[in-house]
Write a protein that holds these residues in place. Structure first.
Motif, PDB file in Angstrom:
ATOM      1  N   ILE A   1     -13.692 -12.969   9.288  1.00 27.39           N
ATOM      2  CA  ILE A   1     -15.148 -13.058   9.487  1.00 27.39           C
ATOM      3  C   ILE A   1     -15.734 -14.204   8.666  1.00 27.39           C
ATOM      4  CG2 ILE A   1     -17.343 -11.862   9.132  1.00 27.39           C
ATOM      5  CD1 ILE A   1     -15.864  -9.250   9.922  1.00 27.39           C
ATOM      6  N   SER A   2     -15.228 -14.420   7.474  1.00 27.26           N
ATOM      7  CA  SER A   2     -15.749 -15.498   6.617  1.00 27.26           C
ATOM      8  C   SER A   2     -15.540 -16.883   7.235  1.00 27.26           C
ATOM      9  CB  SER A   2     -15.098 -15.448   5.234  1.00 27.26           C
ATOM     10  OG  SER A   2     -13.713 -15.679   5.335  1.00 27.26           O
ATOM     11  N   GLU A   3     -14.608 -17.012   8.177  1.00 28.45           N
ATOM     12  CA  GLU A   3     -14.327 -18.292   8.825  1.00 28.45           C
ATOM     13  C   GLU A   3     -15.092 -18.477  10.137  1.00 28.45           C
ATOM     14  OE1 GLU A   3     -10.087 -18.218   9.273  1.00 28.45           O
ATOM     15  OE2 GLU A   3      -9.728 -18.419   7.118  1.00 28.45           O
ATOM     16  N   CYS A   4     -15.822 -17.452  10.581  1.00 19.58           N
ATOM     17  CA  CYS A   4     -16.561 -17.527  11.843  1.00 19.58           C
ATOM     18  C   CYS A   4     -17.798 -18.401  11.694  1.00 19.58           C
ATOM     19  CB  CYS A   4     -16.985 -16.133  12.302  1.00 19.58           C
ATOM     20  SG  CYS A   4     -15.620 -15.032  12.675  1.00 19.58           S
ATOM     21  N   THR A   5     -18.036 -19.250  12.689  1.00 19.74           N
ATOM     22  CA  THR A   5     -19.201 -20.126  12.676  1.00 19.74           C
ATOM     23  C   THR A   5     -20.099 -19.816  13.863  1.00 19.74           C
ATOM     24  OG1 THR A   5     -18.002 -21.820  13.925  1.00 19.74           O
ATOM     25  CG2 THR A   5     -17.943 -21.983  11.521  1.00 19.74           C
TER      26      THR A   5
ATOM     27  N   GLN B   1     -19.350 -19.610  17.957  1.00 19.48           N
ATOM     28  CA  GLN B   1     -17.899 -19.557  18.142  1.00 19.48           C
ATOM     29  C   GLN B   1     -17.512 -18.252  18.837  1.00 19.48           C
ATOM     30  OE1 GLN B   1     -15.797 -19.476  14.408  1.00 19.48           O
ATOM     31  NE2 GLN B   1     -13.792 -19.715  15.354  1.00 19.48           N
ATOM     32  N   ILE B   2     -16.591 -18.329  19.796  1.00 21.03           N
ATOM     33  CA  ILE B   2     -16.054 -17.134  20.431  1.00 21.03           C
ATOM     34  C   ILE B   2     -14.900 -16.653  19.565  1.00 21.03           C
ATOM     35  CG2 ILE B   2     -14.897 -16.203  22.458  1.00 21.03           C
ATOM     36  CD1 ILE B   2     -16.485 -18.225  24.130  1.00 21.03           C
ATOM     37  N   VAL B   3     -14.968 -15.374  19.144  1.00 20.74           N
ATOM     38  CA  VAL B   3     -14.000 -14.858  18.181  1.00 20.74           C
ATOM     39  C   VAL B   3     -13.468 -13.483  18.582  1.00 20.74           C
ATOM     40  CG1 VAL B   3     -15.019 -16.073  16.222  1.00 20.74           C
ATOM     41  CG2 VAL B   3     -15.773 -13.755  16.764  1.00 20.74           C
TER      42      VAL B   3
ATOM     43  N   GLY C   1     -16.313 -11.540  21.027  1.00 21.35           N
ATOM     44  CA  GLY C   1     -17.558 -12.050  21.586  1.00 21.35           C
ATOM     45  C   GLY C   1     -17.931 -13.364  20.935  1.00 21.35           C
ATOM     46  N   ARG C   2     -19.198 -13.764  21.142  1.00 16.45           N
ATOM     47  CA  ARG C   2     -19.701 -15.026  20.587  1.00 16.45           C
ATOM     48  C   ARG C   2     -20.568 -14.733  19.369  1.00 16.45           C
ATOM     49  NH1 ARG C   2     -19.956 -20.054  22.697  1.00 16.45           N
ATOM     50  NH2 ARG C   2     -19.530 -19.277  24.792  1.00 16.45           N
TER      51      ARG C   2
END
Length: 116
Positions: A29-33, A36-38, A92-93
């Motif tokens: 989660i800390s790397e999600c921007t 971004q689709i994750v 999701g995004r």
């Protein structure tokens, strides 16, 4: 070994969640921007019903050991299995709202209860 004995319970749980994230092939989660689709995984810490713009919204805080993520299902008052302490995988995004990461209406998978 000595580090594990001197670590707090919260630190040990965070470490275990981070290992689970890596093992399941999900993004931290800390790397999600923003935008971004994750695919993320973690434990639901809180689940609340909070209306957004007059529409019911089920909100949960997902934590993977690195950072929290708000997961919001618009138009839902409850979802079977979505409860504090439950592990899920959500996709999701990512959106940013008031400086926090948010995942609106994600596809999700409930993880088995108990030890895997």
């Amino acid at each position: 070994m000595l580090d594990r004995l001197s670590s707090s319970q919260e630190d040990l749980e965070s470490e275990e969640l981070q290992e689970d994230t890596h093992a399941s092939g999900c993004t931290r989660i800390s790397e999600c921007t923003d935008r971004q689709i994750v695919k993320v995984t973690g434990t639901l810490r809180t689940v609340t019903l909070r209306p957004r713009a007059g529409v019911p919204a089920l909100e949960a805080e997902l934590f993977d050991g690195t950072a929290p993520l708000d997961v919001v299902w618009l138009g839902r008052r409850s979802i079977v299995g979505i409860e504090p302490g439950r592990k899920i995988i959500a996709s999701g995004r990512i959106a940013m709202s008031h400086g926090r990461r948010v995942l609106f209406n994600p596809t999700y998978e409930l993880r088995p209860l108990g030890k895997e």
